[in-house]
Enzyme design. Sequence first.
Site, PDB file in Angstrom:
ATOM      1  N   ASN A  10       0.882  -1.168   0.000  1.00  0.00           N
ATOM      2  CA  ASN A  10       0.000   0.000   0.000  1.00  0.00           C
ATOM      3  C   ASN A  10       0.920   1.218   0.000  1.00  0.00           C
ATOM      4  O   ASN A  10       1.449   1.588   1.035  1.00  0.00           O
ATOM      5  CB  ASN A  10      -0.892  -0.033   1.254  1.00  0.00           C
ATOM      6  CG  ASN A  10      -1.726   1.229   1.391  1.00  0.00           C
ATOM      7  OD1 ASN A  10      -1.801   2.028   0.454  1.00  0.00           O
ATOM      8  ND2 ASN A  10      -2.340   1.405   2.548  1.00  0.00           N
ATOM      9  N   TRP A  11       1.075   1.796  -1.200  1.00  0.00           N
ATOM     10  CA  TRP A  11       2.042   2.895  -1.314  1.00  0.00           C
ATOM     11  C   TRP A  11       1.506   4.211  -0.742  1.00  0.00           C
ATOM     12  O   TRP A  11       2.243   5.193  -0.682  1.00  0.00           O
ATOM     13  CB  TRP A  11       2.434   3.089  -2.778  1.00  0.00           C
ATOM     14  CG  TRP A  11       3.365   2.042  -3.310  1.00  0.00           C
ATOM     15  CD1 TRP A  11       4.065   1.125  -2.576  1.00  0.00           C
ATOM     16  CD2 TRP A  11       3.713   1.819  -4.678  1.00  0.00           C
ATOM     17  NE1 TRP A  11       4.824   0.342  -3.403  1.00  0.00           N
ATOM     18  CE2 TRP A  11       4.631   0.744  -4.702  1.00  0.00           C
ATOM     19  CE3 TRP A  11       3.347   2.406  -5.888  1.00  0.00           C
ATOM     20  CZ2 TRP A  11       5.175   0.267  -5.895  1.00  0.00           C
ATOM     21  CZ3 TRP A  11       3.886   1.938  -7.069  1.00  0.00           C
ATOM     22  CH2 TRP A  11       4.791   0.876  -7.074  1.00  0.00           C
ATOM     23  N   LYS A  12       0.234   4.227  -0.394  1.00  0.00           N
ATOM     24  CA  LYS A  12      -0.367   5.476   0.121  1.00  0.00           C
ATOM     25  C   LYS A  12      -0.055   6.627  -0.845  1.00  0.00           C
ATOM     26  O   LYS A  12      -0.120   6.435  -2.045  1.00  0.00           O
ATOM     27  CB  LYS A  12       0.108   5.735   1.552  1.00  0.00           C
ATOM     28  CG  LYS A  12      -0.157   4.506   2.438  1.00  0.00           C
ATOM     29  CD  LYS A  12      -0.030   4.751   3.904  1.00  0.00           C
ATOM     30  CE  LYS A  12      -0.321   3.445   4.645  1.00  0.00           C
ATOM     31  NZ  LYS A  12      -0.310   3.610   6.105  1.00  0.00           N
ATOM     32  N   HIS A  93      -9.707   1.470   4.341  1.00  0.00           N
ATOM     33  CA  HIS A  93      -8.446   1.605   5.081  1.00  0.00           C
ATOM     34  C   HIS A  93      -8.653   2.550   6.265  1.00  0.00           C
ATOM     35  O   HIS A  93      -9.446   3.487   6.186  1.00  0.00           O
ATOM     36  CB  HIS A  93      -7.356   2.144   4.153  1.00  0.00           C
ATOM     37  CG  HIS A  93      -6.016   2.142   4.801  1.00  0.00           C
ATOM     38  ND1 HIS A  93      -5.586   3.170   5.614  1.00  0.00           N
ATOM     39  CD2 HIS A  93      -5.020   1.217   4.794  1.00  0.00           C
ATOM     40  CE1 HIS A  93      -4.378   2.876   6.067  1.00  0.00           C
ATOM     41  NE2 HIS A  93      -4.015   1.700   5.590  1.00  0.00           N
ATOM     42  N   GLU A  95      -7.040   4.971   7.320  1.00  0.00           N
ATOM     43  CA  GLU A  95      -6.878   6.406   7.014  1.00  0.00           C
ATOM     44  C   GLU A  95      -8.118   6.947   6.309  1.00  0.00           C
ATOM     45  O   GLU A  95      -8.486   8.105   6.486  1.00  0.00           O
ATOM     46  CB  GLU A  95      -5.591   6.616   6.194  1.00  0.00           C
ATOM     47  CG  GLU A  95      -4.362   6.485   7.090  1.00  0.00           C
ATOM     48  CD  GLU A  95      -3.159   5.815   6.448  1.00  0.00           C
ATOM     49  OE1 GLU A  95      -3.026   5.829   5.216  1.00  0.00           O
ATOM     50  OE2 GLU A  95      -2.337   5.249   7.209  1.00  0.00           O
ATOM     51  N   GLU A 163      -6.043  -4.525  10.477  1.00  0.00           N
ATOM     52  CA  GLU A 163      -4.993  -3.541  10.723  1.00  0.00           C
ATOM     53  C   GLU A 163      -5.325  -2.742  11.979  1.00  0.00           C
ATOM     54  O   GLU A 163      -6.097  -1.780  11.920  1.00  0.00           O
ATOM     55  CB  GLU A 163      -4.877  -2.578   9.537  1.00  0.00           C
ATOM     56  CG  GLU A 163      -4.510  -3.248   8.236  1.00  0.00           C
ATOM     57  CD  GLU A 163      -3.895  -2.255   7.261  1.00  0.00           C
ATOM     58  OE1 GLU A 163      -2.765  -2.498   6.824  1.00  0.00           O
ATOM     59  OE2 GLU A 163      -4.515  -1.228   6.958  1.00  0.00           O
ATOM     60  N   GLY A 169       1.945   2.479  10.763  1.00  0.00           N
ATOM     61  CA  GLY A 169       2.912   3.565  10.588  1.00  0.00           C
ATOM     62  C   GLY A 169       3.566   4.008  11.895  1.00  0.00           C
ATOM     63  O   GLY A 169       4.222   5.045  11.942  1.00  0.00           O
ATOM     64  N   SER A 209       2.891  -1.935  10.523  1.00  0.00           N
ATOM     65  CA  SER A 209       4.337  -2.019  10.766  1.00  0.00           C
ATOM     66  C   SER A 209       4.935  -3.393  10.470  1.00  0.00           C
ATOM     67  O   SER A 209       5.848  -3.840  11.172  1.00  0.00           O
ATOM     68  CB  SER A 209       4.666  -1.566  12.192  1.00  0.00           C
ATOM     69  OG  SER A 209       4.242  -0.220  12.386  1.00  0.00           O
ATOM     70  N   GLY A 230       2.562  -0.845   4.391  1.00  0.00           N
ATOM     71  CA  GLY A 230       2.764   0.539   3.983  1.00  0.00           C
ATOM     72  C   GLY A 230       4.245   0.850   3.868  1.00  0.00           C
ATOM     73  O   GLY A 230       4.879   0.609   2.840  1.00  0.00           O
ATOM     74  N   GLY A 231       4.832   1.341   4.968  1.00  0.00           N
ATOM     75  CA  GLY A 231       6.228   1.805   4.972  1.00  0.00           C
ATOM     76  C   GLY A 231       7.222   0.852   4.320  1.00  0.00           C
ATOM     77  O   GLY A 231       8.002   1.272   3.454  1.00  0.00           O
TER      78      GLY A 231
HETATM   79  P1  PGA Z   1       2.470   0.417   7.737  1.00  0.00           P
HETATM   80  O1  PGA Z   1       1.040   0.666   7.010  1.00  0.00           O
HETATM   81  O2  PGA Z   1       3.010  -0.876   7.201  1.00  0.00           O
HETATM   82  O3  PGA Z   1       3.300   1.593   7.334  1.00  0.00           O
HETATM   83  O4  PGA Z   1       2.187   0.360   9.196  1.00  0.00           O
HETATM   84  C1  PGA Z   1       0.148  -0.389   6.820  1.00  0.00           C
HETATM   85  C2  PGA Z   1      -1.122   0.108   6.160  1.00  0.00           C
HETATM   86  O5  PGA Z   1      -1.554   1.213   6.489  1.00  0.00           O
HETATM   87  O6  PGA Z   1      -1.715  -0.573   5.306  1.00  0.00           O
END
Ligand code: PGA
Length: 246
Positions: A10-12, A93, A95, A163, A169, A209, A230-231
Site C-alpha cells: 500500500n504505497w499510500k 483503510h 486512514e 490492521e 505507521g 508495521s 505501507g512503509g
Molecule cells: P504500515 O502501514 O506498514 O506503514 O504500518 C500499513 C497500512 O496502512 O496498510
Amino acid sequence: MARKLLIAANWKMHKTIPEAVDFAKKIKELKAERDILVCAPFTLLPAVAQELQGSSVGFGGQNMHFEEKGAFTGEISPLMLNELKCTHVIIGHSERRHVFGEDNALINKKIKSALAHNLIPVFCVGEKLEEREAGKTQDVVKEQIDKGLEGVENVDSVVIAYEPVWAIGTGKTATPDQAQEVHAFIREFMTELYSDDAANELRILYGGSVKPANVKELMSEKDIDGALVGGASLEFDSFSQLVNPQ
Ligand code: PGA
C-alpha cells in the site's frame, strides 16, 4: 487446502511515475512463492498497469467511489479501475475511515460495487488504541465486518485485512499472538456469517508495521494469510524480503 499467502503493498501517497515503473519492473521478475499485490496512487496506476499486465502480480487502487460515474469531484470510479484492468482495490483503510470520515455504511456500498465490477476488495478493519485498551477490539471488528459485508452474499473474492490502527505507521507491530487472536476471531465470525468453507478459504491479511524483521513470525500464525504493508513496501529491497523472506 492451505491458503496461499498474499503480500500487498500500500504505497499510500508516495512515489513518482519513474519510481513506480522501476519497482514494478523489479517486482514482476521476482520468483515468488507468495502472491503479490501493488496498490498505487491513481496517477501511477496506468504506468503500473502497463508494466504488470500479463504478470502474476496483482495491482489496484487504494480507494474508489461506489458509483460508475457522476458529479463526484475528485473521485475515481470502479469503471475507471476496470479500464486499467486492476485486479484489487483497498476499501475502508483506517486512514479513509479516520482521516476522511468513511463509515461502515459507505464502506459497504464500496465493497458491493467493487464486487459487482470484478474487483477484489481488500476490506480493512481494525480497532483504535483506546478501543483495544477498553477491551472492545472484538466488538469493533465484528461491527465493521457485519456492517461492511451487509447484503454481500458471496465472499469468495473478498480479502480482509486486519490492521490495528495503533500499529499503522507507528513501528508498533501487534505481537503474533495478538494478531492471531483477532484473525481467529474474524474467521470464526465469518463462519457464523457465511459457512465453514467460506471462512476457511478467506484470506485474512495482517497490517501494521510489517517489516522484514517481523514478517516470518507473523506469517507463521495459523490464521494470518499475508500482509498489507505501507512503509516497508516503498523500497523494493524491503518489500522483496517480505515476499521472499530469508
Ligand atoms: P504500515 O502501514 O506498514 O506503514 O504500518 C500499513 C497500512 O496502512 O496498510
